[in-house]
Design a protein around this motif. Structure first.
Motif, PDB file in Angstrom:
ATOM      1  N   ILE A  82       0.834  -1.213   0.000  1.00  0.00           N
ATOM      2  CA  ILE A  82       0.000   0.000   0.000  1.00  0.00           C
ATOM      3  C   ILE A  82       0.865   1.259   0.000  1.00  0.00           C
ATOM      4  O   ILE A  82       0.406   2.329  -0.438  1.00  0.00           O
ATOM      5  CB  ILE A  82      -0.984   0.028   1.187  1.00  0.00           C
ATOM      6  N   ALA A  83       2.114   1.167   0.458  1.00  0.00           N
ATOM      7  CA  ALA A  83       3.012   2.326   0.374  1.00  0.00           C
ATOM      8  C   ALA A  83       3.306   2.662  -1.079  1.00  0.00           C
ATOM      9  O   ALA A  83       3.415   3.841  -1.455  1.00  0.00           O
ATOM     10  CB  ALA A  83       4.304   2.039   1.130  1.00  0.00           C
ATOM     11  N   SER A  84       3.435   1.620  -1.924  1.00  0.00           N
ATOM     12  CA  SER A  84       3.674   1.853  -3.350  1.00  0.00           C
ATOM     13  C   SER A  84       2.506   2.576  -3.997  1.00  0.00           C
ATOM     14  O   SER A  84       2.670   3.258  -5.016  1.00  0.00           O
ATOM     15  CB  SER A  84       3.922   0.521  -4.062  1.00  0.00           C
ATOM     16  N   LEU A  85       1.316   2.401  -3.409  1.00  0.00           N
ATOM     17  CA  LEU A  85       0.130   3.107  -3.901  1.00  0.00           C
ATOM     18  C   LEU A  85      -0.002   4.466  -3.220  1.00  0.00           C
ATOM     19  O   LEU A  85      -0.464   5.443  -3.835  1.00  0.00           O
ATOM     20  CB  LEU A  85      -1.115   2.267  -3.635  1.00  0.00           C
ATOM     21  N   ALA A 125      -6.840   1.101   5.463  1.00  0.00           N
ATOM     22  CA  ALA A 125      -5.576   1.761   5.132  1.00  0.00           C
ATOM     23  C   ALA A 125      -5.821   3.260   5.054  1.00  0.00           C
ATOM     24  O   ALA A 125      -6.658   3.714   4.270  1.00  0.00           O
ATOM     25  CB  ALA A 125      -5.030   1.231   3.812  1.00  0.00           C
ATOM     26  N   VAL A 126      -5.113   4.010   5.854  1.00  0.00           N
ATOM     27  CA  VAL A 126      -5.377   5.439   6.000  1.00  0.00           C
ATOM     28  C   VAL A 126      -4.619   6.230   4.944  1.00  0.00           C
ATOM     29  O   VAL A 126      -3.487   5.890   4.590  1.00  0.00           O
ATOM     30  CB  VAL A 126      -4.963   5.906   7.416  1.00  0.00           C
ATOM     31  N   GLY A 127      -5.267   7.277   4.456  1.00  0.00           N
ATOM     32  CA  GLY A 127      -4.603   8.155   3.507  1.00  0.00           C
ATOM     33  C   GLY A 127      -5.520   9.251   3.025  1.00  0.00           C
ATOM     34  O   GLY A 127      -6.661   9.384   3.472  1.00  0.00           O
ATOM     35  N   THR A 128      -5.030  10.048   2.122  1.00  0.00           N
ATOM     36  CA  THR A 128      -5.827  11.123   1.543  1.00  0.00           C
ATOM     37  C   THR A 128      -6.876  10.527   0.613  1.00  0.00           C
ATOM     38  O   THR A 128      -6.698   9.437   0.072  1.00  0.00           O
ATOM     39  CB  THR A 128      -4.931  12.096   0.762  1.00  0.00           C
ATOM     40  N   VAL A 129      -7.977  11.252   0.437  1.00  0.00           N
ATOM     41  CA  VAL A 129      -9.075  10.773  -0.409  1.00  0.00           C
ATOM     42  C   VAL A 129      -9.420  11.829  -1.447  1.00  0.00           C
ATOM     43  O   VAL A 129      -9.318  13.034  -1.184  1.00  0.00           O
ATOM     44  CB  VAL A 129     -10.323  10.421   0.432  1.00  0.00           C
ATOM     45  N   PRO A 375      -9.627   5.498   2.384  1.00  0.00           N
ATOM     46  CA  PRO A 375     -10.065   5.327   0.994  1.00  0.00           C
ATOM     47  C   PRO A 375     -10.281   3.863   0.636  1.00  0.00           C
ATOM     48  O   PRO A 375      -9.549   2.978   1.094  1.00  0.00           O
ATOM     49  CB  PRO A 375      -8.913   5.929   0.179  1.00  0.00           C
ATOM     50  N   PHE A 376     -11.280   3.622  -0.186  1.00  0.00           N
ATOM     51  CA  PHE A 376     -11.639   2.250  -0.551  1.00  0.00           C
ATOM     52  C   PHE A 376     -10.519   1.569  -1.327  1.00  0.00           C
ATOM     53  O   PHE A 376     -10.185   0.405  -1.068  1.00  0.00           O
ATOM     54  CB  PHE A 376     -12.935   2.254  -1.381  1.00  0.00           C
ATOM     55  N   SER A 377      -9.936   2.268  -2.298  1.00  0.00           N
ATOM     56  CA  SER A 377      -8.938   1.643  -3.162  1.00  0.00           C
ATOM     57  C   SER A 377      -7.742   1.153  -2.355  1.00  0.00           C
ATOM     58  O   SER A 377      -7.278   0.019  -2.528  1.00  0.00           O
ATOM     59  CB  SER A 377      -8.483   2.635  -4.237  1.00  0.00           C
ATOM     60  N   ARG A 378      -7.245   1.990  -1.461  1.00  0.00           N
ATOM     61  CA  ARG A 378      -6.067   1.616  -0.673  1.00  0.00           C
ATOM     62  C   ARG A 378      -6.412   0.491   0.306  1.00  0.00           C
ATOM     63  O   ARG A 378      -5.606  -0.414   0.539  1.00  0.00           O
ATOM     64  CB  ARG A 378      -5.527   2.839   0.069  1.00  0.00           C
ATOM     65  N   THR A 379      -7.620   0.548   0.882  1.00  0.00           N
ATOM     66  CA  THR A 379      -8.038  -0.495   1.822  1.00  0.00           C
ATOM     67  C   THR A 379      -8.213  -1.828   1.108  1.00  0.00           C
ATOM     68  O   THR A 379      -7.868  -2.890   1.653  1.00  0.00           O
ATOM     69  CB  THR A 379      -9.353  -0.084   2.513  1.00  0.00           C
ATOM     70  N   ALA A 380      -8.750  -1.795  -0.099  1.00  0.00           N
ATOM     71  CA  ALA A 380      -8.922  -3.026  -0.870  1.00  0.00           C
ATOM     72  C   ALA A 380      -7.568  -3.671  -1.167  1.00  0.00           C
ATOM     73  O   ALA A 380      -7.408  -4.897  -1.068  1.00  0.00           O
ATOM     74  CB  ALA A 380      -9.667  -2.736  -2.171  1.00  0.00           C
ATOM     75  N   VAL A 381      -6.581  -2.857  -1.516  1.00  0.00           N
ATOM     76  CA  VAL A 381      -5.240  -3.376  -1.767  1.00  0.00           C
ATOM     77  C   VAL A 381      -4.657  -3.962  -0.482  1.00  0.00           C
ATOM     78  O   VAL A 381      -4.047  -5.041  -0.484  1.00  0.00           O
ATOM     79  CB  VAL A 381      -4.330  -2.258  -2.315  1.00  0.00           C
ATOM     80  N   VAL A 395       3.813   0.077   8.842  1.00  0.00           N
ATOM     81  CA  VAL A 395       4.804  -0.249   7.813  1.00  0.00           C
ATOM     82  C   VAL A 395       4.713   0.747   6.662  1.00  0.00           C
ATOM     83  O   VAL A 395       5.737   1.223   6.149  1.00  0.00           O
ATOM     84  CB  VAL A 395       4.596  -1.690   7.310  1.00  0.00           C
ATOM     85  N   MET A 396       3.484   1.073   6.239  1.00  0.00           N
ATOM     86  CA  MET A 396       3.306   2.054   5.167  1.00  0.00           C
ATOM     87  C   MET A 396       3.896   3.400   5.575  1.00  0.00           C
ATOM     88  O   MET A 396       4.609   4.045   4.784  1.00  0.00           O
ATOM     89  CB  MET A 396       1.820   2.228   4.848  1.00  0.00           C
TER      90      MET A 396
END
Length: 650
Positions: A82-85, A125-129, A375-381, A395-396
């Protein structure tokens, strides 16, 4: 048969009254603590209660002692994936929010660490949306031009993030999570689809290599801005953007077909950034109209507490932006977390999630981050990569930290058109047309809410679409409350079961008896409507009996099994219905009043007015009593009253 007594086999009991304090405690517990979070503290020593309280508010203390090395290996793989994303998405979404790209990287470092300690989801997975980024851009961009005054714009973005965090944490601490529930599934589907469409349209700026572009988000303004600048379109940028967009869509399609190769789709954005950067570096495309990110300073998040613009004249705009983006972030994050929790058969606490989201955004606003969610995309990954716990977020964050410390100069030649392609590819997945079709098949009104939200966002603005959708959803709730359903019941042949004649056409009417069911609590908002509706049922039944020459109407039975509560206006409505029935020579009979209802009817003396003998436990018993009286009346017209058996129990 003259004066025979009818013995009712069951009686409707009036529950014992409770002290006011006890009733209030029960009501508050049901409203704010339906999950009973304090049950684990019962019969525990003080030291144990302290430990349990720490584990409740900081969940990592609860699951960390059971953490194993096998879990860690899985979380490391998921975290790196998920870090790569996260890196290309962070830069892309910051660009969408008109913020410096480095802010997007900062936002993938501190907030995930905070969530890992406070969140209750193993998979989020936490991040910007993207949607929140668009909201920040559209709402704050109306107040301050990000190009002319970037410092003030950044300060307002950080301030709005702070207020979003305060609002989210407050909802969780006060256990007001039901506020988010006003964003129905239909609303979210339409809103997300509209926002995704708008985001895709906005990215045409990057695809076409335009320098100047409208700050409006509606379809007409964007199309006007694009076609009035046709002479400034850059074919180099367009070709590059289309190629990378095609690559991203192909990898996503392949990963969906072969789920074992999910990592191909996860690595595609970073691969695009690397290939795009190499291509620009080797061909010097930045000198031929291909815009690049440029310099990104190295180092970890600088503190930004002093940047929070509490004294700014635009403070109210920042607060408004924070509340709206906070609600959207919560709705998306909690929904995504719950969806993936179902797959692994565990439960996440919505109020804990709100506190975790709030604290990570408060911390983020003080460390140069803008709003983050799940975000859904990052959580799905993250889910497909086999994560076992929130350690994958740690880790991310560690991978992003390494990027911030050592690798940011490598992004100097990253073309903006690649970031636009990454955003468009991600947003196309949010346009869920299949969900809209499903809504149309299941519930036409929900589909209308969905389409209203979509059209409002695309042709108006993000705020207008949200307001339209929420307004329609609330209007539907009000209609359900103010205009509850009433049903005509009939007897299922060869049984004592009474059901709606609309649902069961085989159900038979009972001669001389009208049986009605009210399908909602009776409040001031619907009392007058229900009075008129019951009167209309009586008029229609009498007219039908006259036209067919059948026996006249004698009894009106109201099934109250679905009436969970009643207020004084509702009691007044029943009194008016009784008076209306008396004037027509009819007898009003109640069946199966619930606990709270019978208690209030008793306190209001309505039971004395209607007669204790005219309240029954079931519709079947009420019909039997009415039939008995009709038969008795035929044998002896003077015997028309039932004999009450007990003055203390109804």
């Amino acid at each position: 048969m003259g004066n025979m007594e009818y013995e009712c086999p069951h009686r409707v009991a009036i529950p014992p009254s409770k002290p006011l304090a006890k009733s209030l405690e029960t009501s508050l517990k049901e409203t704010f603590f339906p999950d009973d979070p304090f049950r684990q503290f019962k019969n525990q020593p003080l030291s144990r209660k302290f430990v349990l309280a720490l584990q409740y508010f900081v969940p990592i203390l609860e699951w960390a002692p059971r953490y194993t090395f096998d879990f860690f290996k899985s979380d490391v793989i998921a975290g790196i994936t998920i870090a790569s994303l996260a890196v290309p998405q962070g830069i892309s979404y910051a660009n969408l929010a008109n913020l410096p790209p480095i802010i997007g990287l900062y936002s993938s470092f501190v907030p995930p660490l905070v969530y890992a300690m406070l969140g209750s989801s193993k998979d989020l997975a936490v991040g910007t949306v993207a949607v929140a980024s668009l909201l920040i851009s559209s709402m704050l961009g109306k107040e301050v031009n990000p190009n002319q005054n970037p410092t003030l714009y950044l300060q307002l973005a950080l301030t709005s993030t702070f207020f979003a965090g305060v609002f989210q944490a407050s909802l969780g601490l006060l256990r007001l999570g039901f506020v988010v529930d006003f964003l129905s599934h239909a609303t979210i589907v339409g809103f997300m689809g509209g926002a995704a469409t708008v985001v895709c349209l906005q990215q045409l700026k990057g695809i076409l290599g335009l320098v100047h572009f409208t700050h409006e988000t509606d379809l007409v303004s964007v199309m006007r801005s694009i076609f009035t600048q046709m002479h400034q379109w850059r074919w180099e940028s367009g070709v590059l953007g289309c190629c990378f967009l095609f690559f991203l869509l192909i990898t996503r399609y392949f990963s969906k077909k072969k789920t074992a190769f999910f990592w191909i789709n996860a690595m595609a954005p970073l691969t695009s950034v690397i290939l795009g950067s190499l291509l620009v570096f080797l061909t010097h495309a930045e000198k031929h109209g291909v815009q690049v990110i440029g310099h990104l300073k190295k180092g970890l998040n600088p503190l930004s507490v002093s940047e929070l613009a509490f004294g700014s004249p635009f403070l109210m705009a920042a607060i408004k932006t924070g509340i709206i983006t906070g609600v959207i972030g919560l709705a998306e994050g909690v929904a995504v977390g719950r969806s993936f929790a179902i797959f692994k058969n565990y439960h996440i606490d919505g109020n804990k999630e709100m506190i975790a989201f709030g604290m990570m955004n408060i911390a983020g606003s003080c460390t140069s981050c803008y709003l983050t969610a799940g975000p859904f995309s990052r959580t799905a990954v993250n889910f497909n990569a086999g994560c076992k716990s929130a350690v994958s977020n740690i880790v991310m964050a560690t991978a992003v930290m390494i990027t911030l410390l050592f690798l940011t100069p490598l992004f100097h030649y990253t073309p903006l058109v690649v970031l636009s392609a990454i955003i468009i590819a991600a947003m196309l997945g949010l346009i869920d047309y299949e969900a809209a079709i499903h809504l149309w098949k299941v519930d036409k009104f929900d589909c209308m809410v969905c389409m209203a939200a979509y059209v409002g966002v695309v042709f108006g603005s993000v705020e207008i679409g949200l307001i339209i959708a929420v307004t329609l959803s609330l209007l539907r709730v009000l209609l359900f409350v103010a205009r509850p359903r009433t049903f005509l019941l009939g007897n299922i042949p060869n049984s004592m079961v009474y059901r709606s004649i609309d649902q069961y056409p085989i159900a038979n009417n009972v001669p001389g008896v009208l049986i009605l069911q009210i399908d909602a609590p009776i409040y001031f908002a619907n009392a007058n409507y229900l009075r008129e509706r019951v009167s209309r049922w009586i008029y229609e039944e009498e007219d039908k009996l006259k036209s067919t020459g059948e026996a006249s109407l004698h009894y009106v039975i109201i099934d109250m099994s679905a009436v969970g509560s009643i207020d004084t206006s509702g009691i007044s409505m029943l009194e008016e219905v009784k008076k209306n029935a008396d004037r027509k020579g009819l007898k009003l009979v109640l069946a199966n009043p619930r606990s709270e209802v019978i208690k209030k009817l008793d306190n209001s003396k309505f039971i004395e007015k209607i007669g204790q003998e005219w309240i029954y436990l079931t519709v079947g018993e009420a019909v039997t009593a009415c039939n008995f009286m009709l038969h008795t009346h035929k044998q002896n017209p003077a015997a028309i009253e039932l004999q009450p058996q007990d003055n203390n129990i109804v």
